[in-house]
Design a protein around this motif. Structure first.
Motif, PDB file in Angstrom:
ATOM      1  N   ASP A 112       5.755   2.406  11.224  1.00 26.79           N
ATOM      2  CA  ASP A 112       7.176   2.134  10.986  1.00 26.79           C
ATOM      3  C   ASP A 112       7.414   1.721   9.534  1.00 26.79           C
ATOM      4  N   LEU A 113       6.513   0.909   8.981  1.00 20.70           N
ATOM      5  CA  LEU A 113       6.671   0.460   7.592  1.00 20.70           C
ATOM      6  C   LEU A 113       6.511   1.629   6.623  1.00 20.70           C
ATOM      7  N   ALA A 114       5.574   2.526   6.901  1.00 24.13           N
ATOM      8  CA  ALA A 114       5.426   3.718   6.055  1.00 24.13           C
ATOM      9  C   ALA A 114       6.694   4.564   6.111  1.00 24.13           C
ATOM     10  N   ASN A 115       7.262   4.679   7.284  1.00 23.21           N
ATOM     11  CA  ASN A 115       8.509   5.439   7.424  1.00 23.21           C
ATOM     12  C   ASN A 115       9.660   4.747   6.701  1.00 23.21           C
ATOM     13  N   LEU A 116       9.664   3.410   6.730  1.00 20.48           N
ATOM     14  CA  LEU A 116      10.719   2.653   6.040  1.00 20.48           C
ATOM     15  C   LEU A 116      10.675   2.911   4.532  1.00 20.48           C
ATOM     16  N   VAL A 117       9.474   2.864   3.952  1.00 15.92           N
ATOM     17  CA  VAL A 117       9.350   3.115   2.513  1.00 15.92           C
ATOM     18  C   VAL A 117       9.777   4.543   2.180  1.00 15.92           C
ATOM     19  N   ASN A 118       9.400   5.488   3.027  1.00 14.99           N
ATOM     20  CA  ASN A 118       9.776   6.877   2.774  1.00 14.99           C
ATOM     21  C   ASN A 118      11.281   7.074   2.877  1.00 14.99           C
ATOM     22  N   GLU A 119      11.906   6.448   3.879  1.00 18.70           N
ATOM     23  CA  GLU A 119      13.362   6.559   4.022  1.00 18.70           C
ATOM     24  C   GLU A 119      14.073   5.928   2.826  1.00 18.70           C
ATOM     25  N   ALA A 120      13.542   4.802   2.318  1.00 16.37           N
ATOM     26  CA  ALA A 120      14.139   4.176   1.142  1.00 16.37           C
ATOM     27  C   ALA A 120      14.066   5.114  -0.063  1.00 16.37           C
ATOM     28  N   ALA A 121      12.945   5.801  -0.226  1.00 18.33           N
ATOM     29  CA  ALA A 121      12.824   6.763  -1.323  1.00 18.33           C
ATOM     30  C   ALA A 121      13.819   7.907  -1.155  1.00 18.33           C
TER      31      ALA A 121
ATOM     32  N   ASP B 121      18.382   0.462  -1.214  1.00 22.72           N
ATOM     33  CA  ASP B 121      17.784   1.591  -0.503  1.00 22.72           C
ATOM     34  C   ASP B 121      16.982   1.116   0.695  1.00 22.72           C
ATOM     35  N   PHE B 122      16.263   0.006   0.533  1.00 24.20           N
ATOM     36  CA  PHE B 122      15.533  -0.540   1.675  1.00 24.20           C
ATOM     37  C   PHE B 122      16.500  -1.031   2.752  1.00 24.20           C
ATOM     38  N   ALA B 123      17.630  -1.609   2.343  1.00 23.55           N
ATOM     39  CA  ALA B 123      18.624  -2.052   3.327  1.00 23.55           C
ATOM     40  C   ALA B 123      19.200  -0.872   4.094  1.00 23.55           C
ATOM     41  N   GLU B 124      19.508   0.202   3.375  1.00 21.68           N
ATOM     42  CA  GLU B 124      20.032   1.398   4.031  1.00 21.68           C
ATOM     43  C   GLU B 124      18.982   2.006   4.960  1.00 21.68           C
ATOM     44  N   ALA B 125      17.727   2.008   4.517  1.00 19.61           N
ATOM     45  CA  ALA B 125      16.666   2.557   5.354  1.00 19.61           C
ATOM     46  C   ALA B 125      16.480   1.711   6.613  1.00 19.61           C
TER      47      ALA B 125
ATOM     48  N   VAL C 133       0.834  -1.211   0.000  1.00 22.46           N
ATOM     49  CA  VAL C 133       0.000   0.000   0.000  1.00 22.46           C
ATOM     50  C   VAL C 133       0.864   1.256   0.000  1.00 22.46           C
ATOM     51  N   HIS C 134       1.878   1.279   0.851  1.00 27.21           N
ATOM     52  CA  HIS C 134       2.720   2.473   0.959  1.00 27.21           C
ATOM     53  C   HIS C 134       3.681   2.606  -0.228  1.00 27.21           C
ATOM     54  N   SER C 135       3.939   1.507  -0.924  1.00 29.96           N
ATOM     55  CA  SER C 135       4.805   1.576  -2.104  1.00 29.96           C
ATOM     56  C   SER C 135       4.021   1.906  -3.372  1.00 29.96           C
ATOM     57  N   GLY C 136       2.710   1.916  -3.274  1.00 29.03           N
ATOM     58  CA  GLY C 136       1.909   2.218  -4.453  1.00 29.03           C
ATOM     59  C   GLY C 136       2.202   3.610  -4.995  1.00 29.03           C
ATOM     60  N   GLY C 137       2.416   3.685  -6.295  1.00 29.22           N
ATOM     61  CA  GLY C 137       2.749   4.967  -6.907  1.00 29.22           C
ATOM     62  C   GLY C 137       4.211   5.330  -6.855  1.00 29.22           C
ATOM     63  N   LYS C 138       5.031   4.496  -6.206  1.00 25.76           N
ATOM     64  CA  LYS C 138       6.470   4.756  -6.137  1.00 25.76           C
ATOM     65  C   LYS C 138       7.196   3.801  -7.089  1.00 25.76           C
ATOM     66  N   PRO C 139       8.175   4.285  -7.817  1.00 21.26           N
ATOM     67  CA  PRO C 139       8.889   3.408  -8.770  1.00 21.26           C
ATOM     68  C   PRO C 139       9.840   2.465  -8.035  1.00 21.26           C
ATOM     69  N   LEU C 140       9.558   1.177  -8.076  1.00 17.42           N
ATOM     70  CA  LEU C 140      10.397   0.168  -7.424  1.00 17.42           C
ATOM     71  C   LEU C 140      11.233  -0.552  -8.466  1.00 17.42           C
ATOM     72  N   GLY C 141      12.470  -0.837  -8.112  1.00 18.34           N
ATOM     73  CA  GLY C 141      13.360  -1.556  -8.996  1.00 18.34           C
ATOM     74  C   GLY C 141      13.001  -3.024  -9.080  1.00 18.34           C
TER      75      GLY C 141
ATOM     76  N   ARG D 129      18.927  10.526  -2.758  1.00 19.22           N
ATOM     77  CA  ARG D 129      20.278  10.918  -2.347  1.00 19.22           C
ATOM     78  C   ARG D 129      21.336  10.301  -3.258  1.00 19.22           C
ATOM     79  N   ALA D 130      21.039   9.116  -3.784  1.00 11.57           N
ATOM     80  CA  ALA D 130      21.972   8.449  -4.691  1.00 11.57           C
ATOM     81  C   ALA D 130      21.811   8.922  -6.135  1.00 11.57           C
ATOM     82  N   GLY D 131      20.901   9.856  -6.382  1.00  8.85           N
ATOM     83  CA  GLY D 131      20.713  10.381  -7.722  1.00  8.85           C
ATOM     84  C   GLY D 131      19.849   9.509  -8.600  1.00  8.85           C
ATOM     85  N   ARG D 132      18.999   8.664  -7.994  1.00 10.05           N
ATOM     86  CA  ARG D 132      18.120   7.788  -8.762  1.00 10.05           C
ATOM     87  C   ARG D 132      16.668   8.131  -8.490  1.00 10.05           C
ATOM     88  N   GLN D 133      15.815   7.825  -9.448  1.00  9.86           N
ATOM     89  CA  GLN D 133      14.374   8.003  -9.302  1.00  9.86           C
ATOM     90  C   GLN D 133      13.670   6.686  -9.009  1.00  9.86           C
ATOM     91  N   VAL D 134      14.411   5.590  -9.053  1.00 10.04           N
ATOM     92  CA  VAL D 134      13.860   4.261  -8.816  1.00 10.04           C
ATOM     93  C   VAL D 134      14.413   3.737  -7.492  1.00 10.04           C
TER      94      VAL D 134
END
Length: 603
Positions: free
Chosen positions: A353-362, A377-381, A326-334, A367-372
């Motif tokens: 917490d999961l909503a915050n995790l998806v936002n931190e991954a984005a 990114d999830f590991a870093e988040a 649900v929280h990843s909907g509309g976000k470009p995932l690799g 920050r890495a210069g990517r749109q996807v």
């Protein structure tokens, strides 16, 4: 102030107006003398006795005829000296009237303005007893049950309430009475308020939302008045739903405090009276949310008030997968992002917490210069949320880095070689937050029960880092402080709450009330000092056994420990598959039971 304005206005009316130019005020006797001397050219006599005229030198004058005086000589005097006599009509110009009324108008306007300002200031006191509930009537929140992932049972419970309000005749024909109240309990961030918004979006009835703290004021009786106003408004709009968020602010147990709070008690008493006085035909349902059900008054929880208690726990793995979707909907995932793997790695995460995790991954992707958003990114988040910010400037010394590698290698090998241990997902020696290194384990399936074997393996895994330091480096360090604290706490619960001590026997001294805010409930010790001594001895025995098991495991696999340590020093991060390769087995293969010493010895 108003009296002053009236006096000024009357004075303006009484003071005779002066003509333009030089005007001289003459007394009546002086006027007669000037007429006799031939110095007066004309006079004008008004009906009120006012006299005005012109002297021979062109100067104007005013005078007045004394009231009650009968002087026939005055008219003769005027005729003898050929003074032109005219009469003044009894008229007053509109402009003079308005001019004279101007002070009164100004004072009256000022008086009204001050009064209105005072009423505005007192409106807080006048309206302090009014409810502060926000009414969603014509414009309701756009949230629906489709936006609430998982929790099918909770949604079913609340859906029945909504259905009862929409179609009360269906239940009435079957002799069923709709619930008067629904209490949603659970840890913070699990979606209690979100579910209430979904009720507002799904229900075709007015929805009144209010927080428990809005009833509490410094004035005694205000909270009770607001409760009365809230329920009166709900009855006027019936069928309707009243949602009270954080109800523990006013619903705490009475008589359990050293210092009583009369205002809170009166507010709670009014709440009890309003809910108990409901007529089922009115169609008013109360939905409340709290994460502290253990402090609520029993009278509030009895049937007839809150008929249903809906528990909204932390989401299970399947529900976390749905929430992430649900929280990843509309976000470009690799293509390398597997939300199932992310769900496995987030046990204990709430919906927030999961909503915050998806936002931190984005954020990491940007920050890495990517749109996807990629898996890294999830590991870093995940590291950012659980461990803290990674500061590259806080580099470890060579000796410290080796000690951390040995420590984390010990955790990883004991976890990989434990029969009941969760699989190792990642081992890293990159400092983040307060952690100098991390060994991450991902459970294959969601556990609802934890066996004694699983808990003992957990103790051994926690001891693995300290034991590895002792074996390889010959001494331990302060890096094991958090491991020891966690192991001690777990062992204490095994003995005191779970009844896993043969010496103490099958007794449990844990709290029966759930505490969703973490920590233990402050209470008196329900056992004797001798029992506490037995508990301490049993805890020490469990920890020594765990240390011996970890020592035996790492001693038997010293070569693998050295290889993993060198690999960590070289790469800084090693995944679980590489740990399995070092152990010479296929990744994901169950741990060999013979590799772990399960014997228990006592000192």
């Amino acid at each position: 102030m108003l009296i002053v304005g009236v006096v000024l206005t009357v004075a303006l009316f009484l003071v005779p107006s002066r003509t333009a130019g030089n005007v001289e005020q003459l007394g009546y006797s002086q006027l007669k003398s000037d007429i006799a001397a031939g110095q007066v050219t004309s006079v004008a006599i008004g009906p009120d006795g006012n006299i005005s005229g012109t002297l021979t030198n062109g100067t104007g004058f005013t005078s007045s005829y004394p009231l009650g005086l009968q002087d026939p000589q005055f008219a003769q005097l005027l005729d003898q000296h050929n003074v032109q006599v005219t009469t003044q009509p009894a008229r007053t110009s509109i402009s003079s009237v308005l001019l004279n009324l101007l002070p009164l108008a100004i004072v009256v306007g000022l008086f009204l303005w001050v009064g209105r300002a005072s009423r505005r200031q007192l409106s807080g006191l006048g309206g302090i007893g009014r409810s502060r509930g926000k009414v969603f009537d014509t414009e309701r929140p756009g949230t629906t049950f489709a936006d609430v992932a998982g929790y099918e049972g909770a949604k079913r419970e609340v859906t029945e309430v909504v259905d009862f309000l929409k179609q009360p005749d269906r239940y009435r024909r079957a002799g069923a009475v709709g619930p008067k109240g629904v209490l949603m309990v659970g840890p913070p961030g699990t979606g209690k308020t979100l579910l209430a918004r979904a009720v507002a979006g799904e229900a075709g009835v007015p929805f009144i939302s209010v927080t428990g703290s809005s009833f509490v004021e410094m004035f005694v009786g205000v909270g009770a008045a607001r409760v009365r106003d809230l329920f009166a408004d709900a009855r006027r709009r019936a069928p309707s739903i009243v949602f009270i968020d954080e109800i523990d602010a006013i619903g705490q147990r009475r008589g359990g405090q050293l210092v009583s709070n009369d205002e809170r008690d009166q507010t709670l008493n009014q709440m009890l009276a309003e809910m108990d006085g409901f007529d089922p035909a009115t169609g008013v349902v109360v939905i409340a949310a709290t994460n502290r059900p253990e402090v609520l008054d029993p009278a509030l929880l009895r049937p007839g008030r809150f008929d249903r208690q809906v528990v909204i726990p932390l989401p299970a793995q399947r529900e976390r997968r749905a929430i992430l979707a649900v929280h990843s909907g509309g976000k470009p995932l690799g293509p390398d992002v597997d939300l199932g793997v992310v769900a496995r790695g987030t046990p204990g995460f709430s919906g927030a917490d999961l909503a915050n995790l998806v936002n931190e991954a984005a954020i990491f992707a940007v920050r890495a210069g990517r749109q996807v958003i990629e898996a890294v990114d999830f590991a870093e988040a995940w590291d950012r949320l659980l461990l803290g910010h990674r500061d590259s400037s806080n580099a470890l010394l060579p000796d410290e880095k080796r000690a951390v590698a040995v420590h984390e290698g010990g955790h990883a090998l004991v976890a990989a070689l434990s029969e009941h241990g969760d699989p190792v997902a990642k081992v890293t020696i990159l400092p983040a937050g307060q952690a100098l290194g991390v060994t991450q384990q991902l459970p294959i399936d969601e556990r609802h029960l934890q066996s004694a074997g699983y808990l003992k393996d957990s103790l051994a895994i926690r001891m693995g880092g300290r034991v590895a330091e002792q074996i390889v480096l010959g001494e331990t360090s302060t890096g094991a402080a958090d491991d020891l604290a966690g192991a001690t706490d777990l062992a204490t619960r095994m003995v005191r709450e779970f009844g896993m001590s043969p010496t103490l026997g099958p007794v449990g001294f844990g709290s029966r009330n759930p505490t969703y805010l973490g920590g233990e409930e402050v209470r008196s010790r329900p056992y004797a000092e001798a029992t506490q001594r037995v508990i301490d001895e049993e805890v020490a025995t469990l920890l020594r056994d765990a240390e011996r098991r970890a020592t035996a495991t790492l001693t038997d696999h010293r070569h693998e420990l050295d290889r993993l340590t060198e690999l960590l020093l070289e790469r800084e991060t090693v995944n679980g598959a590489e740990v399995d390769e070092i152990l010479g087995r296929i990744p994901g293969q169950p741990s060999p039971v013979a590799a772990v010493d399960h014997t228990t010895t006592r000192s």
